[in-house]
Design a protein around this motif. Sequence first.
Motif, PDB file in Angstrom:
ATOM      1  N   ALA A   1       0.854  -1.095   0.256  1.00 42.47           N
ATOM      2  CA  ALA A   1      -0.066   0.050  -0.086  1.00 42.47           C
ATOM      3  C   ALA A   1       0.940   1.299  -0.213  1.00 42.47           C
ATOM      4  CB  ALA A   1      -0.894  -0.163   1.193  1.00 42.47           C
ATOM      5  N   VAL A   2       1.909   1.314   0.789  1.00 43.22           N
ATOM      6  CA  VAL A   2       2.852   2.424   0.755  1.00 43.22           C
ATOM      7  C   VAL A   2       3.341   2.796  -0.671  1.00 43.22           C
ATOM      8  CG1 VAL A   2       5.090   3.264   1.628  1.00 43.22           C
ATOM      9  CG2 VAL A   2       3.447   2.235   3.122  1.00 43.22           C
ATOM     10  N   ARG A   3       3.856   1.541  -1.311  1.00 46.67           N
ATOM     11  CA  ARG A   3       4.230   1.732  -2.582  1.00 46.67           C
ATOM     12  C   ARG A   3       3.397   2.102  -3.596  1.00 46.67           C
ATOM     13  NH1 ARG A   3       7.357  -3.047  -1.239  1.00 46.67           N
ATOM     14  NH2 ARG A   3       5.823  -4.408  -2.005  1.00 46.67           N
ATOM     15  N   ARG A   4       2.123   1.732  -3.490  1.00 49.50           N
ATOM     16  CA  ARG A   4       1.171   2.017  -4.362  1.00 49.50           C
ATOM     17  C   ARG A   4       0.646   3.396  -4.060  1.00 49.50           C
ATOM     18  NH1 ARG A   4      -1.576   3.922  -7.567  1.00 49.50           N
ATOM     19  NH2 ARG A   4      -3.700   3.641  -7.917  1.00 49.50           N
ATOM     20  N   LYS A   5       0.604   4.045  -3.236  1.00 47.13           N
ATOM     21  CA  LYS A   5       0.150   5.342  -2.654  1.00 47.13           C
ATOM     22  C   LYS A   5       1.132   6.458  -2.969  1.00 47.13           C
ATOM     23  CE  LYS A   5      -3.453   3.684   0.542  1.00 47.13           C
ATOM     24  NZ  LYS A   5      -3.603   3.457   1.947  1.00 47.13           N
ATOM     25  N   ALA A   6       2.432   5.892  -3.391  1.00 42.79           N
ATOM     26  CA  ALA A   6       3.562   6.845  -3.547  1.00 42.79           C
ATOM     27  C   ALA A   6       3.305   7.804  -4.722  1.00 42.79           C
ATOM     28  CB  ALA A   6       4.872   6.330  -3.679  1.00 42.79           C
ATOM     29  N   PRO A   7       2.949   9.061  -4.724  1.00 45.87           N
ATOM     30  CA  PRO A   7       2.628   9.828  -5.964  1.00 45.87           C
ATOM     31  C   PRO A   7       3.934  10.025  -6.889  1.00 45.87           C
ATOM     32  CG  PRO A   7       2.748  11.469  -4.050  1.00 45.87           C
ATOM     33  CD  PRO A   7       2.992   9.690  -3.506  1.00 45.87           C
TER      34      PRO A   7
ATOM     35  N   GLU B   1      -7.828  -5.159  -6.333  1.00 46.98           N
ATOM     36  CA  GLU B   1      -7.571  -5.659  -7.593  1.00 46.98           C
ATOM     37  C   GLU B   1      -7.157  -4.679  -8.702  1.00 46.98           C
ATOM     38  OE1 GLU B   1      -6.996  -8.775  -8.765  1.00 46.98           O
ATOM     39  OE2 GLU B   1      -7.478  -9.613  -6.772  1.00 46.98           O
ATOM     40  N   GLU B   2      -7.783  -3.500  -8.586  1.00 51.24           N
ATOM     41  CA  GLU B   2      -7.442  -2.331  -9.448  1.00 51.24           C
ATOM     42  C   GLU B   2      -5.905  -1.706  -9.252  1.00 51.24           C
ATOM     43  OE1 GLU B   2      -7.582   0.694 -12.556  1.00 51.24           O
ATOM     44  OE2 GLU B   2      -8.844  -1.152 -12.052  1.00 51.24           O
ATOM     45  N   ASP B   3      -5.683  -1.501  -7.891  1.00 52.33           N
ATOM     46  CA  ASP B   3      -4.213  -1.407  -7.348  1.00 52.33           C
ATOM     47  C   ASP B   3      -3.324  -2.296  -7.750  1.00 52.33           C
ATOM     48  OD1 ASP B   3      -5.255   0.835  -5.948  1.00 52.33           O
ATOM     49  OD2 ASP B   3      -5.585  -0.185  -3.898  1.00 52.33           O
ATOM     50  N   ARG B   4      -3.666  -3.542  -7.812  1.00 50.88           N
ATOM     51  CA  ARG B   4      -2.521  -4.552  -8.248  1.00 50.88           C
ATOM     52  C   ARG B   4      -2.194  -4.471  -9.591  1.00 50.88           C
ATOM     53  NH1 ARG B   4      -2.720 -10.881  -7.175  1.00 50.88           N
ATOM     54  NH2 ARG B   4      -4.822 -10.632  -6.648  1.00 50.88           N
ATOM     55  N   ARG B   5      -3.303  -4.217 -10.433  1.00 52.96           N
ATOM     56  CA  ARG B   5      -2.884  -4.051 -11.838  1.00 52.96           C
ATOM     57  C   ARG B   5      -2.165  -2.643 -12.286  1.00 52.96           C
ATOM     58  NH1 ARG B   5      -4.714  -0.717 -15.582  1.00 52.96           N
ATOM     59  NH2 ARG B   5      -6.309   0.421 -14.337  1.00 52.96           N
ATOM     60  N   ILE B   6      -2.574  -1.620 -11.287  1.00 52.29           N
ATOM     61  CA  ILE B   6      -1.781  -0.523 -11.618  1.00 52.29           C
ATOM     62  C   ILE B   6      -0.186  -0.640 -11.157  1.00 52.29           C
ATOM     63  CG2 ILE B   6      -1.398   2.024 -10.635  1.00 52.29           C
ATOM     64  CD1 ILE B   6      -4.542   2.078 -10.548  1.00 52.29           C
ATOM     65  N   GLN B   7       0.065  -1.224 -10.046  1.00 51.82           N
ATOM     66  CA  GLN B   7       1.423  -1.624  -9.533  1.00 51.82           C
ATOM     67  C   GLN B   7       2.016  -2.434 -10.442  1.00 51.82           C
ATOM     68  OE1 GLN B   7       2.061   0.947  -7.653  1.00 51.82           O
ATOM     69  NE2 GLN B   7       3.147  -0.344  -6.181  1.00 51.82           N
ATOM     70  N   LEU B   8       1.471  -3.572 -10.957  1.00 51.22           N
ATOM     71  CA  LEU B   8       1.951  -4.558 -11.742  1.00 51.22           C
ATOM     72  C   LEU B   8       2.682  -3.577 -13.120  1.00 51.22           C
ATOM     73  CD1 LEU B   8      -0.189  -7.637 -11.661  1.00 51.22           C
ATOM     74  CD2 LEU B   8       2.343  -7.391 -10.857  1.00 51.22           C
TER      75      LEU B   8
END
Length: 182
Positions: free
Chosen positions: A36-42, A162-169
């Motif tokens: 979540a920290v990596r995903r939320k990093a702008p 799942e949307e976050d996962r797609r964006i992070q991948l």
Amino acid sequence: MNRNSFVTYTTVLACLLILTDTSAVMAANMRSFIEAVRRKAPVVYVGSVREVRLLTRTKFDIKARAVVGVSAVVRGPGIKPPEAIVEYSSFDDKTPMLAGGPQYQLQPGVTVVIFANSFESTIPPGYLLQGKREELLQRVEALCDNLSQMSAEQLKVNEISEEDRRIQLALYEKLCIYLRTP
């Protein structure tokens, strides 16, 4: 309320706490929710450490500032700045590593991948990888593999959808492409 009622309520409360599913109860440690920290990093960028300065030293911590030459921006504003500033917590022989927080030992010339709030981050970066390009590539590929294999429960624990996962991948793939390019 009499003493017997108080003891009864306390016992019931203690039993409820014991029966709580501890897999859902996590410590308030940043590493518990690292995806979540990596995903939320702008801002996510790759660069090379140019300079490191010691800001303050205490018995328990070293505050340092690194000037990073930005090579690539994989998330953030469209304009790539020539450099970024990162303040972080460090350690050495005199100041031991803290048990609960992220600390780094950055040296000039080291390649970094940084997940931060901005290019001039006065708070510690959300996540930082350092090493040679090949090492960083392996670590990013491992992050990608781990994320792609997470179960629904693991996604929930990591506070991503799942949307976050797609964006992070997609982000990890961009990082891999950049790190593979000489």
